[in-house]
Design an enzyme around this catalytic site. Structure first.
Site, PDB file in Angstrom:
ATOM      1  N   ASP A 120      -5.823   1.535  -1.814  1.00  0.00           N
ATOM      2  CA  ASP A 120      -4.765   2.293  -2.066  1.00  0.00           C
ATOM      3  C   ASP A 120      -3.902   0.508  -2.632  1.00  0.00           C
ATOM      4  O   ASP A 120      -2.547   0.678  -1.887  1.00  0.00           O
ATOM      5  CB  ASP A 120      -4.104   3.130  -1.959  1.00  0.00           C
ATOM      6  CG  ASP A 120      -3.777   3.463  -0.357  1.00  0.00           C
ATOM      7  OD1 ASP A 120      -4.304   2.813   0.121  1.00  0.00           O
ATOM      8  OD2 ASP A 120      -2.837   3.778   0.718  1.00  0.00           O
ATOM      9  N   ASP A 157      -6.237   9.235  -8.304  1.00  0.00           N
ATOM     10  CA  ASP A 157      -6.079   8.232  -9.160  1.00  0.00           C
ATOM     11  C   ASP A 157      -5.167   8.461 -10.654  1.00  0.00           C
ATOM     12  O   ASP A 157      -4.591   7.298 -11.206  1.00  0.00           O
ATOM     13  CB  ASP A 157      -7.526   8.616  -9.861  1.00  0.00           C
ATOM     14  CG  ASP A 157      -9.129   8.581  -9.178  1.00  0.00           C
ATOM     15  OD1 ASP A 157      -8.671   8.126  -8.097  1.00  0.00           O
ATOM     16  OD2 ASP A 157     -10.262   8.953  -9.106  1.00  0.00           O
ATOM     17  N   ASN A 180      -4.522  12.089  -0.975  1.00  0.00           N
ATOM     18  CA  ASN A 180      -5.834  12.975  -1.479  1.00  0.00           C
ATOM     19  C   ASN A 180      -6.648  13.927  -0.494  1.00  0.00           C
ATOM     20  O   ASN A 180      -7.247  15.231  -1.542  1.00  0.00           O
ATOM     21  CB  ASN A 180      -7.329  11.310  -1.098  1.00  0.00           C
ATOM     22  CG  ASN A 180      -7.019  10.622  -2.366  1.00  0.00           C
ATOM     23  OD1 ASN A 180      -6.592  11.122  -3.453  1.00  0.00           O
ATOM     24  ND2 ASN A 180      -7.260   9.328  -1.684  1.00  0.00           N
ATOM     25  N   ASP A 223       0.593  -1.184  -0.516  1.00  0.00           N
ATOM     26  CA  ASP A 223      -0.039   0.097   0.059  1.00  0.00           C
ATOM     27  C   ASP A 223       1.082   1.236   0.532  1.00  0.00           C
ATOM     28  O   ASP A 223       1.743   0.912  -0.044  1.00  0.00           O
ATOM     29  CB  ASP A 223      -1.344   0.455   0.909  1.00  0.00           C
ATOM     30  CG  ASP A 223      -0.076   0.082   2.048  1.00  0.00           C
ATOM     31  OD1 ASP A 223       0.499   0.331   3.358  1.00  0.00           O
ATOM     32  OD2 ASP A 223      -1.428   0.142   3.529  1.00  0.00           O
TER      33      ASP A 223
END
Length: 295
Positions: free
Chosen positions: A131, A105, A96, A88
């Protein structure tokens, strides 16, 4: 899960979510309003879409479970191994929150490309959710999967973010190997997820951030030299790409260690040269020795 198809008429057969219609008596195959037959290309596209993550183009979680089970069954038949690598992104929530989801994204897409480019043709890269990413690595030992994970980590760290926000890309990872770490896909995934958690914990500590480690089972260290440890095998307690820790039979460890890492059920070994960086005495006269690899 798709619900039952209502109003199904005799002669219809569901194909890829559509209905193939076999004309009944008195009906025209080309009648107005009748669904058309899907072409081979369209059917192939439906199959691909069913197992592909639409954002990153990697395989999705549905494919992961089926593919991992197939590879584990193949490894069991042939007496081989298969490794699972879970990853991750470090600080993805901050990306974000501060840059917005479109930038997030884009980061996911770039990370997926790094993973895809870092794997062999026989490997499978998947998006697990959010993620988190997973890779299935057939015929790969734990040490081999650590090398792949570190390669991905180094490449992800080079993904550029706007300098003004003061954030840098990073990657956590955990790996597990069938059959030494688990004999079912669910257990192997849980083990991998726990080691990913351990990696996050190491990364949160500035003293261990450079070489995250996690507890392992089924690994032995056979030293070629080192006094009382000559030709003896010791259990490895935790491991990472940068080093490992094992239990040494005395309170003092040699300044130089060389030997082989042996994985249960695997035929090959991994040669290592190490130097002790920490020695913690135990109550029974032994010591827990943390080592860094010497390249």
């Amino acid at each position: 899960m798709d619900g039952p198809v209502r109003g199904r008429r005799p002669g219809r057969r569901a194909v890829g979510g559509h209905h193939r219609h076999s004309p009944l008596a008195g009906e025209s195959a080309g009648g107005a309003g009748e669904p058309r037959l899907l072409s081979g290309r369209e059917l192939s596209a439906l199959r691909v879409n069913a197992i592909t993550d639409p954002l990153t183009g990697l395989y999705n979680r549905r494919f992961l479970y089926d593919h991992l089970q197939r590879e584990m069954s193949r490894a069991e038949r042939t007496g081989g191994v298969v490794s699972l690598m879970m990853m991750d992104l470090q600080g993805f929530k901050s990306i974000n929150d501060r840059l917005g989801h479109p930038v997030g994204d884009t980061v996911l897409v770039k990370t997926a490309k790094v993973i895809r480019d870092s794997l062999r043709a026989v490997d499978a890269g998947c998006r697990y959710g959010g993620d988190e990413f997973v890779a299935v690595l057939p015929n790969t030992t734990l040490m081999g999967s650590l090398a792949v994970a570190e390669r991905v980590r180094q490449r992800v760290a080079k993904i550029q973010l706007p300098r003004r926000i003061g954030l840098q890309m990073g990657l956590h990872y955990g790996v597990a190997t069938f059959p030494s770490d688990g004999r079912t896909s669910d257990f192997l995934i849980r083990t991998c997820d726990q080691r990913l958690y351990d990696c996050r914990r190491y990364n949160s500590d500035p003293r261990t951030r450079r070489h995250p480690r996690f507890a392992v089972q089924g690994l032995g260290l056979r030293l070629a030299r080192g006094g009382v440890a000559r030709q003896r095998e010791f259990e490895v307690k935790d491991i990472g790409y940068g080093g490992l820790a094992f239990i040494y039979p005395s309170a003092r460890a040699p300044s130089h260690l060389e030997g082989e890492i042996i994985q249960e059920f695997a035929s090959d070994t991994h040669h290592v040269t190490m130097k002790p960086v920490s020695v913690k005495p135990l109550s029974d006269g032994r010591s827990r020795v943390g080592c860094a690899y010497v390249h």
